[in-house]
Design a protein around this motif. Structure first.
Motif, PDB file in Angstrom:
ATOM      1  N   UNK A 139       0.834  -1.193   0.000  1.00  0.00           N
ATOM      2  CA  UNK A 139       0.000   0.000   0.000  1.00  0.00           C
ATOM      3  C   UNK A 139       0.873   1.249   0.000  1.00  0.00           C
ATOM      4  N   UNK A 140       0.294   2.357  -0.448  1.00  0.00           N
ATOM      5  CA  UNK A 140       1.018   3.626  -0.429  1.00  0.00           C
ATOM      6  C   UNK A 140       0.066   4.718   0.058  1.00  0.00           C
ATOM      7  N   UNK A 141       0.590   5.640   0.855  1.00  0.00           N
ATOM      8  CA  UNK A 141      -0.228   6.762   1.310  1.00  0.00           C
ATOM      9  C   UNK A 141      -0.655   7.598   0.107  1.00  0.00           C
ATOM     10  N   UNK A 142      -1.906   8.009   0.087  1.00  0.00           N
ATOM     11  CA  UNK A 142      -2.431   8.774  -1.062  1.00  0.00           C
ATOM     12  C   UNK A 142      -1.668  10.068  -1.305  1.00  0.00           C
ATOM     13  N   UNK A 143      -0.967  10.568  -0.284  1.00  0.00           N
ATOM     14  CA  UNK A 143      -0.167  11.785  -0.457  1.00  0.00           C
ATOM     15  C   UNK A 143       0.990  11.575  -1.429  1.00  0.00           C
ATOM     16  N   UNK A 144       1.392  10.308  -1.625  1.00  0.00           N
ATOM     17  CA  UNK A 144       2.493   9.991  -2.537  1.00  0.00           C
ATOM     18  C   UNK A 144       2.007   9.672  -3.957  1.00  0.00           C
ATOM     19  N   UNK A 145       0.704   9.790  -4.180  1.00  0.00           N
ATOM     20  CA  UNK A 145       0.153   9.467  -5.501  1.00  0.00           C
ATOM     21  C   UNK A 145       0.345  10.630  -6.471  1.00  0.00           C
ATOM     22  N   UNK A 146       0.848  10.339  -7.661  1.00  0.00           N
ATOM     23  CA  UNK A 146       0.974  11.337  -8.731  1.00  0.00           C
ATOM     24  C   UNK A 146      -0.412  11.845  -9.133  1.00  0.00           C
ATOM     25  N   UNK A 147      -1.367  10.909  -9.216  1.00  0.00           N
ATOM     26  CA  UNK A 147      -2.752  11.263  -9.530  1.00  0.00           C
ATOM     27  C   UNK A 147      -3.452  11.654  -8.236  1.00  0.00           C
ATOM     28  N   UNK A 148      -3.613  12.956  -8.012  1.00  0.00           N
ATOM     29  CA  UNK A 148      -4.172  13.455  -6.755  1.00  0.00           C
ATOM     30  C   UNK A 148      -5.681  13.199  -6.637  1.00  0.00           C
ATOM     31  N   UNK A 149      -6.300  12.745  -7.722  1.00  0.00           N
ATOM     32  CA  UNK A 149      -7.730  12.430  -7.666  1.00  0.00           C
ATOM     33  C   UNK A 149      -7.994  11.038  -7.091  1.00  0.00           C
ATOM     34  N   UNK A 150      -6.950  10.229  -6.994  1.00  0.00           N
ATOM     35  CA  UNK A 150      -7.119   8.891  -6.435  1.00  0.00           C
ATOM     36  C   UNK A 150      -7.398   8.987  -4.943  1.00  0.00           C
ATOM     37  N   UNK A 151      -8.440   8.308  -4.512  1.00  0.00           N
ATOM     38  CA  UNK A 151      -8.785   8.287  -3.097  1.00  0.00           C
ATOM     39  C   UNK A 151      -8.220   7.031  -2.436  1.00  0.00           C
ATOM     40  N   UNK A 152      -8.011   7.112  -1.139  1.00  0.00           N
ATOM     41  CA  UNK A 152      -7.518   5.948  -0.410  1.00  0.00           C
ATOM     42  C   UNK A 152      -8.568   4.849  -0.316  1.00  0.00           C
ATOM     43  N   UNK A 153      -8.094   3.611  -0.234  1.00  0.00           N
ATOM     44  CA  UNK A 153      -8.982   2.451  -0.133  1.00  0.00           C
ATOM     45  C   UNK A 153      -8.994   1.858   1.271  1.00  0.00           C
ATOM     46  N   UNK A 154      -7.858   2.006   1.980  1.00  0.00           N
ATOM     47  CA  UNK A 154      -7.661   1.260   3.217  1.00  0.00           C
ATOM     48  C   UNK A 154      -6.993   2.111   4.294  1.00  0.00           C
ATOM     49  N   UNK A 155      -7.080   1.615   5.507  1.00  0.00           N
ATOM     50  CA  UNK A 155      -6.241   2.077   6.601  1.00  0.00           C
ATOM     51  C   UNK A 155      -5.183   1.013   6.854  1.00  0.00           C
ATOM     52  N   UNK A 156      -4.105   1.389   7.526  1.00  0.00           N
ATOM     53  CA  UNK A 156      -3.027   0.444   7.811  1.00  0.00           C
ATOM     54  C   UNK A 156      -2.426   0.757   9.165  1.00  0.00           C
ATOM     55  N   UNK A 157      -2.367  -0.259  10.029  1.00  0.00           N
ATOM     56  CA  UNK A 157      -1.803  -0.082  11.361  1.00  0.00           C
ATOM     57  C   UNK A 157      -1.130  -1.376  11.801  1.00  0.00           C
ATOM     58  N   UNK A 158       0.163  -1.272  12.070  1.00  0.00           N
ATOM     59  CA  UNK A 158       0.940  -2.450  12.495  1.00  0.00           C
ATOM     60  C   UNK A 158       0.796  -3.611  11.512  1.00  0.00           C
ATOM     61  N   UNK A 159       0.896  -3.276  10.226  1.00  0.00           N
ATOM     62  CA  UNK A 159       0.820  -4.271   9.140  1.00  0.00           C
ATOM     63  C   UNK A 159      -0.547  -4.937   8.998  1.00  0.00           C
ATOM     64  N   UNK A 160      -1.546  -4.426   9.703  1.00  0.00           N
ATOM     65  CA  UNK A 160      -2.901  -4.950   9.573  1.00  0.00           C
ATOM     66  C   UNK A 160      -3.756  -3.919   8.837  1.00  0.00           C
ATOM     67  N   UNK A 161      -4.416  -4.363   7.764  1.00  0.00           N
ATOM     68  CA  UNK A 161      -5.224  -3.466   6.940  1.00  0.00           C
ATOM     69  C   UNK A 161      -6.635  -3.362   7.508  1.00  0.00           C
ATOM     70  N   UNK A 162      -7.140  -2.124   7.544  1.00  0.00           N
ATOM     71  CA  UNK A 162      -8.498  -1.889   8.021  1.00  0.00           C
ATOM     72  C   UNK A 162      -9.196  -0.914   7.082  1.00  0.00           C
ATOM     73  N   UNK A 163     -10.398  -0.521   7.443  1.00  0.00           N
ATOM     74  CA  UNK A 163     -11.131   0.468   6.643  1.00  0.00           C
ATOM     75  C   UNK A 163     -11.516   1.668   7.491  1.00  0.00           C
TER      76      UNK A 163
END
Length: 228
Positions: A139-163
């Motif tokens: 996964x990558x933080x949306x702040x690092x996306x070249x396309x600024x219109x892309x929205x985030x899909x997930x949360x991430x904490x301690x290698x565990x994905x959440x929403x």
């Protein structure tokens, strides 16, 4: 432990990049005179992967010809989805069933891959085996996306994905153990269905990429990528 087999998903219609995908499948579009598929294969080869399986459906003859025309220093097989497109989940399952491997690296070629990802993916593989996971997404933080219109899909904490916060975008690289799809049949279904089921059970894992994320989201973004 290591992963010896990679899958590349190349069956999609690429409708968001019409009209340039009407005659050319999206994986064969070029950035700086190199196809997206070539960039993906070069990254996989930098990881010393022994076998690559590519699925095809839309304009499949071009995918087949591309692989035949390139003398890659690794074994590559193209597998057709069949009479009907299988979506990401069905496509992955169809490819998995053509191999004896247990664990797979899976790539979407519409990300602009390069060898800078080699270290992060090796780190992901190490975590995968160390913690005995059966899945992992890069996964990558949306702040690092070249396309600024892309929205985030997930949360991430301690290698565990959440929403919870949805600050992270799926980069298009994952590791999967074949057991994850044991209860599925080769039909048209999306990997997101599998991921959301895993999230409910707190069993979807991830690693955060620190690399700027370039993705051929649509025609507007693709044209901007040409100017980099």
């Amino acid at each position: 432990m290591e992963i010896n087999t990679a899958l590349i998903l190349c069956a999609g219609f690429g409708k968001r990049l019409n009209p340039i995908t009407l005659n050319t499948p999206k994986p064969l579009l070029k950035i700086q005179n190199i196809t997206l598929l070539d960039k993906c294969i070069n990254l996989i080869m930098s990881l010393n992967i022994k076998k690559i399986y590519i699925n095809s459906f839309y304009l499949k003859e071009q995918i087949n010809q591309f692989v035949k025309n390139h003398n890659y220093d690794t074994e590559i097989k193209v597998v057709e989805d069949g009479k009907h497109i299988l979506n990401t989940g069905g496509g992955v399952l169809n490819l998995i069933n053509k191999t004896d491997a247990e664990n797979f690296l899976i790539f979407n070629p519409d990300t602009i891959w390069n060898k800078n990802y080699t270290h992060e993916i090796k780190q992901m593989i190490n975590l995968y085996f160390t913690h005995k996971y059966n899945n992992m997404l890069l996964l990558v933080n949306k702040d690092l996306s070249f396309d600024k219109k892309l929205k985030g899909d997930f949360g991430l904490e301690n290698n565990l994905i959440n929403q919870n916060h949805k600050d992270y975008i799926y980069t298009g690289c994952q590791i999967l153990n074949r057991s994850i799809l044991n209860n599925e049949k080769i039909t048209n279904f999306s990997m997101t269905k599998i991921w959301f089921d895993l999230i409910k059970n707190k069993k979807l894992y991830g690693l955060e990429s620190k690399i700027k994320f370039f993705h051929a989201t649509n025609l507007e973004t693709f044209k901007k990528l040409q100017d980099l």
